[in-house]
Every structure is written in C-alpha cells, then in structure tokens.
Design a protein around this motif. Sequence first.
Motif, short mmCIF file in Angstrom:
data_model
loop_
_atom_site.label_atom_id
_atom_site.label_comp_id
_atom_site.label_asym_id
_atom_site.label_seq_id
_atom_site.Cartn_x
_atom_site.Cartn_y
_atom_site.Cartn_z
N UNK A 67 0.83 -1.22 0.00
CA UNK A 67 0.00 0.00 0.00
C UNK A 67 0.86 1.27 0.00
N UNK A 68 1.81 1.36 0.91
CA UNK A 68 2.65 2.57 0.99
C UNK A 68 3.61 2.69 -0.19
N UNK A 69 4.31 1.60 -0.58
CA UNK A 69 5.17 1.73 -1.77
C UNK A 69 4.40 2.14 -3.03
N UNK A 70 3.19 1.60 -3.20
CA UNK A 70 2.38 1.97 -4.37
C UNK A 70 1.96 3.44 -4.28
N UNK A 71 1.63 3.89 -3.08
CA UNK A 71 1.29 5.30 -2.89
C UNK A 71 2.48 6.20 -3.17
N UNK A 72 3.66 5.78 -2.75
CA UNK A 72 4.88 6.54 -3.01
C UNK A 72 5.13 6.63 -4.51
N UNK A 73 5.00 5.48 -5.20
CA UNK A 73 5.19 5.46 -6.66
C UNK A 73 4.19 6.38 -7.35
N UNK A 74 2.95 6.31 -6.92
CA UNK A 74 1.90 7.16 -7.50
C UNK A 74 2.26 8.63 -7.32
N UNK A 75 2.73 9.00 -6.12
CA UNK A 75 3.13 10.38 -5.85
C UNK A 75 4.28 10.86 -6.71
N UNK A 76 5.14 9.95 -7.12
CA UNK A 76 6.26 10.32 -7.99
C UNK A 76 5.82 10.55 -9.43
N UNK A 77 4.70 9.95 -9.82
CA UNK A 77 4.24 10.02 -11.20
C UNK A 77 3.21 11.13 -11.39
N UNK A 78 2.37 11.34 -10.42
CA UNK A 78 1.21 12.22 -10.55
C UNK A 78 1.41 13.49 -9.73
N UNK A 79 0.79 14.57 -10.15
CA UNK A 79 0.81 15.82 -9.40
C UNK A 79 -0.46 15.92 -8.55
N UNK A 80 -0.38 16.64 -7.44
CA UNK A 80 -1.53 16.78 -6.54
C UNK A 80 -2.77 17.36 -7.23
N UNK A 81 -2.56 18.28 -8.16
CA UNK A 81 -3.71 18.92 -8.80
C UNK A 81 -4.19 18.19 -10.07
N UNK A 82 -3.64 17.01 -10.35
CA UNK A 82 -4.14 16.22 -11.49
C UNK A 82 -5.55 15.71 -11.17
N UNK A 83 -6.25 15.30 -12.17
CA UNK A 83 -7.66 14.89 -12.02
C UNK A 83 -7.80 13.63 -11.18
N UNK A 84 -9.00 13.43 -10.70
CA UNK A 84 -9.33 12.22 -9.94
C UNK A 84 -9.07 10.98 -10.79
N UNK A 85 -9.50 11.01 -12.04
CA UNK A 85 -9.30 9.87 -12.94
C UNK A 85 -7.81 9.56 -13.13
N UNK A 86 -7.00 10.60 -13.27
CA UNK A 86 -5.56 10.40 -13.43
C UNK A 86 -4.98 9.75 -12.18
N UNK A 87 -5.38 10.24 -11.01
CA UNK A 87 -4.91 9.64 -9.76
C UNK A 87 -5.30 8.17 -9.67
#
Length: 166
Positions: A67-87
């Motif tokens: 869960x945490x490693x996947x969240x970390x990876x997601x944070x490295x790829x996506x920006x906070x203001x990207x869309x819900x669908x992108x997240x």
Amino acid sequence: MEFYMKLPRNKKEFTLFMMVISIISVNIIAPLISCFEVGFRMDVWEEALKIIPFIWVTVIALVLITYKPAGWMTGKIIEKDDSFAAHMVVNILCNVLLMSIFLTVIGPWIGNRQVSMEPMVLFFYKWPRNFAISLAVEALIAQPIARLVMLKLHQLKDRRLEVDNS
C-alpha cells in the motif's frame, strides 16, 4: 469532491473498500489465470475455487505490504492537482504492478501446494499476461464497483447527517 465521495474516509471504510476490491479481484483473476495455465475446463475452475480463500488471505497481506510503496510510486508520477481519474489510473497501475510481481510467484506456490523455482524461472513469460488480466479486472471491474460502494455509503451518511441536523 470525488476524492471525498468515492474513496474511504477512515479505517473502517478502507477495510470495506479493500474487501470489495479483493473479493471481486480474487474471484475473477485467480480462476482466469488458472484456466490460462491449464485449460478452460470445469475441473480447473473448481480447483481454482478451492484455493481462492488462501489466495485471498495472501492478497490482503500483500495489499497491506504494498500500500505505501504503491502510494509513493503514485506520488512520484502524478501531481496533486491532477484529475481524480488520473490519480485512480496511476494508483491502480502502481498497485497492480507490485501485486502482480509478487503473485506471479506466490500464486502458483499456493495453487500447486508446493514451493518451487518454476514460477521464478517462468516469471518473464507469465508476468505480462498476469499483469494485463489483473490491470483489466482492477481498472474496469473491481475498483469502479468499490468506488461506487463508497459513493453510495457516503451519500447515505450525508443524507442521515442532513436529517439529523434538520
């Protein structure tokens, strides 16, 4: 607003969310992969159904581990203001990537009821198929259903809160 309405707000809701996703995923992915391995026959499907409880426990443990490693990876790829669908797409991609790596090895051990080197030797032949099946099931079936469950739960809670405050 979609983050607030379609995703878990607390640990209890996270547990429900994880249960919905894992039950749907395991009941579709495990039999499908088993049938691709051995053949699409009823006896293969029945055998796959017998090991589902063991796979499900493993999936729950792996979700908690990754869960945490996947969240970390997601944070490295996506920006906070990207869309819900992108997240959601990137998060599903990261989770499925990690889970499919582990389960491509552990799944056959559970299914064959023995630990062997075969899943590691055949890893690069089998992982792409397992990843594709898992990604399709997660992105198109399990996650949308779990988010719909969260949305309906939150709408129900919000309506109750409005009635209580009136």
